[in-house]
Design a protein around this motif. Structure first.
Motif, short mmCIF file in Angstrom:
data_model
loop_
_atom_site.label_atom_id
_atom_site.label_comp_id
_atom_site.label_asym_id
_atom_site.label_seq_id
_atom_site.Cartn_x
_atom_site.Cartn_y
_atom_site.Cartn_z
N ASN A 1 11.22 1.59 -3.22
CA ASN A 1 10.75 0.23 -3.46
C ASN A 1 11.69 -0.36 -4.51
O ASN A 1 11.62 0.00 -5.68
CB ASN A 1 9.30 0.25 -3.97
CG ASN A 1 8.81 -1.13 -4.37
OD1 ASN A 1 9.48 -2.13 -4.10
ND2 ASN A 1 7.65 -1.19 -4.99
N LYS B 1 11.75 -3.29 -5.64
CA LYS B 1 11.11 -4.32 -6.48
C LYS B 1 12.04 -5.55 -6.56
O LYS B 1 12.72 -5.85 -5.58
CB LYS B 1 10.73 -3.73 -7.84
CG LYS B 1 9.90 -2.45 -7.65
CD LYS B 1 9.16 -1.98 -8.86
CE LYS B 1 8.35 -0.74 -8.51
NZ LYS B 1 7.49 -0.28 -9.58
N HIS C 1 0.74 -3.43 -3.40
CA HIS C 1 1.31 -2.75 -4.57
C HIS C 1 0.60 -3.25 -5.82
O HIS C 1 0.22 -4.42 -5.90
CB HIS C 1 2.82 -3.02 -4.65
CG HIS C 1 3.49 -2.16 -5.66
ND1 HIS C 1 3.42 -2.42 -7.01
CD2 HIS C 1 4.21 -1.01 -5.53
CE1 HIS C 1 4.10 -1.47 -7.66
NE2 HIS C 1 4.57 -0.61 -6.79
N GLU D 1 -0.56 5.51 -6.03
CA GLU D 1 0.27 5.26 -7.21
C GLU D 1 -0.62 5.00 -8.42
O GLU D 1 -1.13 3.86 -8.58
CB GLU D 1 1.15 4.03 -6.99
CG GLU D 1 2.09 4.17 -5.81
CD GLU D 1 3.29 3.25 -5.97
OE1 GLU D 1 4.41 3.75 -5.82
OE2 GLU D 1 3.12 2.06 -6.25
N ALA E 1 1.34 5.58 -14.23
CA ALA E 1 2.55 6.41 -14.00
C ALA E 1 3.72 5.59 -13.47
O ALA E 1 4.81 6.12 -13.28
CB ALA E 1 2.21 7.53 -13.02
N ILE E 2 3.49 4.29 -13.23
CA ILE E 2 4.55 3.47 -12.62
C ILE E 2 5.52 2.97 -13.68
O ILE E 2 5.13 2.25 -14.59
CB ILE E 2 3.94 2.29 -11.84
CG1 ILE E 2 3.11 2.80 -10.65
CG2 ILE E 2 5.04 1.34 -11.36
CD1 ILE E 2 2.40 1.72 -9.87
N GLY E 3 6.77 3.37 -13.53
CA GLY E 3 7.82 2.88 -14.41
C GLY E 3 7.68 3.33 -15.86
O GLY E 3 8.35 2.82 -16.75
N GLY F 1 5.04 6.95 -8.60
CA GLY F 1 4.85 6.82 -10.05
C GLY F 1 5.80 7.75 -10.76
O GLY F 1 5.53 8.94 -10.90
N SER F 2 6.97 7.18 -11.14
CA SER F 2 7.98 7.95 -11.88
C SER F 2 8.45 9.20 -11.15
O SER F 2 8.78 10.21 -11.77
CB SER F 2 7.47 8.30 -13.28
OG SER F 2 7.23 7.12 -14.03
N LEU G 1 6.68 7.18 -2.72
CA LEU G 1 7.12 5.80 -2.84
C LEU G 1 7.80 5.71 -4.20
O LEU G 1 7.16 5.90 -5.24
CB LEU G 1 5.93 4.83 -2.74
CG LEU G 1 6.27 3.33 -2.80
CD1 LEU G 1 7.27 2.94 -1.72
CD2 LEU G 1 5.00 2.48 -2.65
N GLY H 1 10.26 4.01 -7.08
CA GLY H 1 10.76 2.76 -7.63
C GLY H 1 12.14 2.94 -8.23
O GLY H 1 13.15 2.99 -7.53
N GLY H 2 12.20 3.08 -9.56
CA GLY H 2 13.46 3.13 -10.29
C GLY H 2 14.49 4.09 -9.71
O GLY H 2 15.68 3.72 -9.57
#
Ligand SMILES: O=C[C@H](O)COP(=O)(O)O
Length: 257
Positions: A18, A20, A103, A175, A179-181, A220-221, A240, A242-243
């Motif tokens: 993702n 973002k 999300h 998620e 824990a996200i980002g 989540g991370s 899923l 992110g970063g």
């Protein structure tokens, strides 16, 4: 409820990035060119969910590879006076195969509710787009001990009116918001416990066959270091991300085995 992964029923891992609100179209093209060889995989489905404006460049850059392109959101109408929104048929016209729906950032900053998520899920299926349906609790909810009740409620509403045959093809992303980002990845036990509860909820709403077929991701991370243990859990079928999906490490996450 937790089920052991049965070889005959083994679900294919699905790892989705993702992006973002990151990368311009030309940056998207360059990043996909860079990551394409790194995410080649026969064991995982690989999806890059990119900003809507990047989709044409991403589709072009991913052509001929194993990367499917997804959107990060869409609206639940086909056309009309909805300034700024993207319709499902606009996505399919470009070749989009997946869409992230619900999300936590959409819920928090753009007032999405379980009910609008449900409308979007129904519309995605109508257009042959696989929804990646997000759910997850806040830190306060986890500390109050209501995580599983909360996530079950999100899932039950998101899937209202969805048939068992459709649900079998869906992807759910658990998620935990805390824990996200943040770099705070949920423990393997925490992630497995909630993913198992989600699968049990799907079995209650539909049946065992649907619960066994649906794919559930953790998000989540997620990192190259945490992916192998997380994705080996019986009820976790990928992530899923992110970063880390914007970096070469994404290749290691896809090829976690
Ligand atoms: O959709 C992805 C999640 O929000 C996770 O993001 P993150 O991997 O940067 O924590």
């Amino acid at each position: 409820m937790s089920r052991k992964k049965d070889i005959s029923l083994m679900r294919k891992t699905i790892v989705a990035g993702n992006w973002k609100m990151n990368k311009t179209p030309s940056e998207a093209k360059a990043l996909i060119e860079e990551l394409k060889p790194l995410v080649a995989s026969e064991t995982s489905d690989v999806v890059f969910c990119v900003p809507a404006i990047d989709i044409p460049a991403a589709i072009e850059a991913a052509a001929g590879s194993n990367i499917a392109i997804g959107a990060e959101n869409m609206y639940f109408e086909e056309s009309g006076a909805y300034t700024g929104e993207i319709a499902p048929n606009m996505l399919t016209d470009l070749g989009v195969k997946y869409v992230i729906l619900g999300h936590s950032e959409r819920r928090e900053y753009f007032a999405e509710t379980d009910e609008t998520v449900n409308k979007k899920v129904l519309k995605a299926f109508e257009h042959g787009i696989t929804p990646i349906v997000c759910c997850g609790e806040t830190l306060a909810q986890r500390e109050q001990g209501v995580t599983i009740d909360f996530v079950r409620q999100q899932i039950k509403i998101a899937f209202q009116g969805v048939s068992a045959d459709q649900a079998k093809t869906a992807v759910i992303a658990y998620e935990p918001i805390w824990a996200i980002g943040t770099g705070k990845v949920a423990t393997t036990e925490q992630a497995q416990e909630v993913c198992a509860a989600i699968r049990a909820c799907i079995a209650e709403v539909y049946d065992e066959a649907t619960a066994e077929a649906i794919r559930i991701q953790y998000g989540g991370s997620v990192s190259a270091a945490s992916a192998p243990e997380l994705f080996a859990q019986p009820d976790i079928d990928g992530g899923l991300v992110g970063g880390a999906s914007l970096k070469p490490d994404f290749g290691k996450i896809v090829n976690y085995k």
